[in-house]
Design a protein around this motif. Structure first.
Motif, PDB file in Angstrom:
ATOM      1  N   HIS A 118      45.034  28.397  55.138  1.00 13.29           N
ATOM      2  CA  HIS A 118      45.542  29.302  56.177  1.00 13.29           C
ATOM      3  C   HIS A 118      44.670  30.540  56.357  1.00 13.29           C
ATOM      4  O   HIS A 118      44.955  31.358  57.222  1.00 13.29           O
ATOM      5  N   TRP A 119      43.663  30.688  55.516  1.00 13.41           N
ATOM      6  CA  TRP A 119      42.828  31.896  55.559  1.00 13.41           C
ATOM      7  C   TRP A 119      41.575  31.647  56.386  1.00 13.41           C
ATOM      8  O   TRP A 119      41.093  30.521  56.494  1.00 13.41           O
ATOM      9  N   ASP A 120      41.033  32.740  56.935  1.00 13.66           N
ATOM     10  CA  ASP A 120      39.743  32.605  57.600  1.00 13.66           C
ATOM     11  C   ASP A 120      38.653  32.526  56.518  1.00 13.66           C
ATOM     12  O   ASP A 120      38.922  32.715  55.327  1.00 13.66           O
ATOM     13  N   GLU A 121      37.424  32.243  56.920  1.00 14.05           N
ATOM     14  CA  GLU A 121      36.328  32.040  55.965  1.00 14.05           C
ATOM     15  C   GLU A 121      36.064  33.278  55.113  1.00 14.05           C
ATOM     16  O   GLU A 121      35.813  33.160  53.912  1.00 14.05           O
ATOM     17  N   ALA A 122      36.115  34.449  55.717  1.00 15.49           N
ATOM     18  CA  ALA A 122      35.828  35.679  54.974  1.00 15.49           C
ATOM     19  C   ALA A 122      36.889  35.930  53.906  1.00 15.49           C
ATOM     20  O   ALA A 122      36.564  36.296  52.764  1.00 15.49           O
ATOM     21  N   THR A 123      38.159  35.735  54.249  1.00 15.81           N
ATOM     22  CA  THR A 123      39.245  35.927  53.284  1.00 15.81           C
ATOM     23  C   THR A 123      39.112  34.928  52.150  1.00 15.81           C
ATOM     24  O   THR A 123      39.210  35.280  50.973  1.00 15.81           O
ATOM     25  N   GLU A 124      38.874  33.677  52.494  1.00 20.37           N
ATOM     26  CA  GLU A 124      38.741  32.639  51.466  1.00 20.37           C
ATOM     27  C   GLU A 124      37.577  32.950  50.529  1.00 20.37           C
ATOM     28  O   GLU A 124      37.721  32.867  49.295  1.00 20.37           O
ATOM     29  N   ALA A 125      36.438  33.341  51.071  1.00 23.88           N
ATOM     30  CA  ALA A 125      35.274  33.654  50.233  1.00 23.88           C
ATOM     31  C   ALA A 125      35.568  34.821  49.296  1.00 23.88           C
ATOM     32  O   ALA A 125      35.209  34.779  48.112  1.00 23.88           O
ATOM     33  N   LEU A 126      36.229  35.843  49.813  1.00 25.81           N
ATOM     34  CA  LEU A 126      36.536  37.011  48.992  1.00 25.81           C
ATOM     35  C   LEU A 126      37.508  36.654  47.870  1.00 25.81           C
ATOM     36  O   LEU A 126      37.277  36.992  46.704  1.00 25.81           O
ATOM     37  N   VAL A 127      38.586  35.972  48.201  1.00 24.75           N
ATOM     38  CA  VAL A 127      39.587  35.626  47.188  1.00 24.75           C
ATOM     39  C   VAL A 127      38.990  34.687  46.146  1.00 24.75           C
ATOM     40  O   VAL A 127      39.176  34.876  44.937  1.00 24.75           O
ATOM     41  N   LEU A 128      38.257  33.666  46.584  1.00 23.93           N
ATOM     42  CA  LEU A 128      37.657  32.729  45.638  1.00 23.93           C
ATOM     43  C   LEU A 128      36.623  33.413  44.738  1.00 23.93           C
ATOM     44  O   LEU A 128      36.486  33.044  43.573  1.00 23.93           O
ATOM     45  N   SER A 129      35.930  34.419  45.264  1.00 20.66           N
ATOM     46  CA  SER A 129      34.942  35.133  44.440  1.00 20.66           C
ATOM     47  C   SER A 129      35.605  35.809  43.239  1.00 20.66           C
ATOM     48  O   SER A 129      34.980  35.996  42.203  1.00 20.66           O
ATOM     49  N   ARG A 130      36.859  36.155  43.375  1.00 18.89           N
ATOM     50  CA  ARG A 130      37.575  36.818  42.285  1.00 18.89           C
ATOM     51  C   ARG A 130      37.930  35.853  41.160  1.00 18.89           C
ATOM     52  O   ARG A 130      38.309  36.285  40.076  1.00 18.89           O
ATOM     53  N   THR A 131      37.834  34.557  41.412  1.00 21.04           N
ATOM     54  CA  THR A 131      38.128  33.569  40.372  1.00 21.04           C
ATOM     55  C   THR A 131      36.848  33.056  39.714  1.00 21.04           C
ATOM     56  O   THR A 131      36.915  32.244  38.800  1.00 21.04           O
ATOM     57  N   GLN A 132      35.699  33.498  40.186  1.00 21.24           N
ATOM     58  CA  GLN A 132      34.417  33.075  39.627  1.00 21.24           C
ATOM     59  C   GLN A 132      34.059  33.965  38.436  1.00 21.24           C
ATOM     60  O   GLN A 132      34.807  34.864  38.071  1.00 21.24           O
ATOM     61  N   ARG A 133      32.902  33.731  37.874  1.00 17.22           N
ATOM     62  CA  ARG A 133      32.426  34.551  36.761  1.00 17.22           C
ATOM     63  C   ARG A 133      32.482  36.015  37.193  1.00 17.22           C
ATOM     64  O   ARG A 133      31.965  36.375  38.254  1.00 17.22           O
ATOM     65  N   PRO A 134      33.121  36.853  36.376  1.00 13.34           N
ATOM     66  CA  PRO A 134      33.236  38.256  36.776  1.00 13.34           C
ATOM     67  C   PRO A 134      31.877  38.946  36.770  1.00 13.34           C
ATOM     68  O   PRO A 134      30.948  38.499  36.088  1.00 13.34           O
ATOM     69  N   PRO A 135      31.767  40.026  37.539  1.00 13.23           N
ATOM     70  CA  PRO A 135      30.494  40.754  37.567  1.00 13.23           C
ATOM     71  C   PRO A 135      30.145  41.276  36.176  1.00 13.23           C
ATOM     72  O   PRO A 135      31.025  41.612  35.391  1.00 13.23           O
ATOM     73  N   ASP A 136      28.855  41.305  35.882  1.00 10.34           N
ATOM     74  CA  ASP A 136      28.415  41.863  34.611  1.00 10.34           C
ATOM     75  C   ASP A 136      28.727  43.356  34.564  1.00 10.34           C
ATOM     76  O   ASP A 136      28.738  44.036  35.599  1.00 10.34           O
ATOM     77  N   ILE A 137      28.933  43.861  33.373  1.00  7.84           N
ATOM     78  CA  ILE A 137      29.184  45.292  33.182  1.00  7.84           C
ATOM     79  C   ILE A 137      27.876  46.050  33.411  1.00  7.84           C
ATOM     80  O   ILE A 137      26.847  45.715  32.815  1.00  7.84           O
ATOM     81  N   SER A 138      27.918  47.033  34.282  1.00  6.01           N
ATOM     82  CA  SER A 138      26.709  47.810  34.560  1.00  6.01           C
ATOM     83  C   SER A 138      26.962  49.315  34.611  1.00  6.01           C
ATOM     84  O   SER A 138      26.012  50.088  34.573  1.00  6.01           O
ATOM     85  N   PHE A 139      28.219  49.723  34.687  1.00 10.49           N
ATOM     86  CA  PHE A 139      28.532  51.156  34.722  1.00 10.49           C
ATOM     87  C   PHE A 139      28.909  51.650  33.331  1.00 10.49           C
ATOM     88  O   PHE A 139      28.349  52.621  32.840  1.00 10.49           O
ATOM     89  N   PHE A 140      29.853  50.977  32.688  1.00 14.12           N
ATOM     90  CA  PHE A 140      30.331  51.404  31.383  1.00 14.12           C
ATOM     91  C   PHE A 140      29.324  51.067  30.285  1.00 14.12           C
ATOM     92  O   PHE A 140      28.666  50.027  30.343  1.00 14.12           O
ATOM     93  N   THR A 141      29.268  51.933  29.266  1.00 19.14           N
ATOM     94  CA  THR A 141      28.559  51.587  28.041  1.00 19.14           C
ATOM     95  C   THR A 141      29.421  50.573  27.293  1.00 19.14           C
ATOM     96  O   THR A 141      30.592  50.359  27.652  1.00 19.14           O
ATOM     97  N   ALA A 142      28.897  49.969  26.235  1.00 17.28           N
ATOM     98  CA  ALA A 142      29.680  48.995  25.459  1.00 17.28           C
ATOM     99  C   ALA A 142      30.938  49.645  24.887  1.00 17.28           C
ATOM    100  O   ALA A 142      32.020  49.042  24.908  1.00 17.28           O
ATOM    101  N   GLN A 143      30.821  50.865  24.396  1.00 22.60           N
ATOM    102  CA  GLN A 143      31.994  51.549  23.837  1.00 22.60           C
ATOM    103  C   GLN A 143      33.003  51.870  24.934  1.00 22.60           C
ATOM    104  O   GLN A 143      34.201  51.651  24.772  1.00 22.60           O
ATOM    105  N   GLU A 144      32.529  52.378  26.079  1.00 21.02           N
ATOM    106  CA  GLU A 144      33.426  52.673  27.199  1.00 21.02           C
ATOM    107  C   GLU A 144      34.103  51.399  27.699  1.00 21.02           C
ATOM    108  O   GLU A 144      35.285  51.409  28.041  1.00 21.02           O
ATOM    109  N   GLN A 145      33.370  50.294  27.733  1.00 19.64           N
ATOM    110  CA  GLN A 145      33.925  49.021  28.182  1.00 19.64           C
ATOM    111  C   GLN A 145      35.107  48.611  27.308  1.00 19.64           C
ATOM    112  O   GLN A 145      36.151  48.206  27.822  1.00 19.64           O
ATOM    113  N   ALA A 146      34.956  48.726  26.007  1.00 26.75           N
ATOM    114  CA  ALA A 146      36.036  48.339  25.087  1.00 26.75           C
ATOM    115  C   ALA A 146      37.264  49.225  25.278  1.00 26.75           C
ATOM    116  O   ALA A 146      38.404  48.731  25.311  1.00 26.75           O
ATOM    117  N   ILE A 147      37.053  50.515  25.435  1.00 23.14           N
ATOM    118  CA  ILE A 147      38.165  51.449  25.634  1.00 23.14           C
ATOM    119  C   ILE A 147      38.829  51.189  26.980  1.00 23.14           C
ATOM    120  O   ILE A 147      40.058  51.119  27.083  1.00 23.14           O
TER     121      ILE A 147
END
Length: 181
Positions: free
Chosen positions: A24-53
């Motif tokens: 029932h979704w258009d292509e853009a909605t489907e692509a966006l929602v499905l992207s959220r079920t794929q491998r999550p983005p790599d951590i690039s803002f938080f440090t390792a310690q900040e990521q854990a917290i």
């Protein structure tokens, strides 16, 4: 790709699968929602310690257990947002920019846990983490120089945006996914 929820929906609404509605979704909605079920983005803002917290904080804010399956990678989604500078388009005048608030706030959470229990926030027990957050939430004034209510609001906005934008959260609350007009 992230593991899929149990066939029965795995939550309070057996058989509920938001992804079943993608026809029932258009292509853009489907692509966006499905992207959220794929491998999550790599951590690039938080440090390792900040990521854990941040991961521990976000799990406590939305009630996601650390060993929950399926698990929504909240910290990855918040990290990606902060790395890209994607904010809500405003911030409290008495707080620094969102990224700086996150960095400092996480440091203060960790500091409080170490002072109270001799362990960092990420490694503290659930009850200890919740005690710190309950204290922060009930503070009617500054917490480490930040207006406690404004800091709480910022963290909760990011947590809820990350959690409820994921189709697995839709399954858990019985929502069939994004509506399409």
């Amino acid at each position: 790709t992230l593991p899929l929820p149990a066939e029965d929906g795995g939550g309070r609404f057996p058989g509920q699968h938001a992804l079943d509605e993608r026809g029932h979704w258009d292509e853009a909605t489907e692509a966006l929602v499905l992207s959220r079920t794929q491998r999550p983005p790599d951590i690039s803002f938080f440090t390792a310690q900040e990521q854990a917290i941040a991961a521990a904080l976000l799990d406590r804010l939305v009630g996601q257990e650390p060993d929950a399956q399926p698990r929504i990678p909240l910290v990855n989604f918040v990290d990606a947002r902060l790395a890209a500078g994607e904010t809500d388009g405003w911030h409290y005048a008495d707080l620094p920019e969102d990224g700086e608030v996150w960095r400092q706030g996480l440091r203060f959470l960790d500091q409080d846990a170490r002072e109270r229990w001799g362990t960092g926030f990420a490694t503290a027990g659930r009850e200890q983490q919740e005690a710190i957050l309950t204290h922060l939430r009930s503070t009617d004034g500054p917490w480490h120089g930040f207006p406690a209510g404004h800091l709480w609001n910022l963290w909760l906005r990011y947590a809820c945006t990350a959690f409820y934008s994921h189709p697995w959260a839709c399954d858990e609350i019985g929502v069939p996914g994004p509506s399409y007009p």
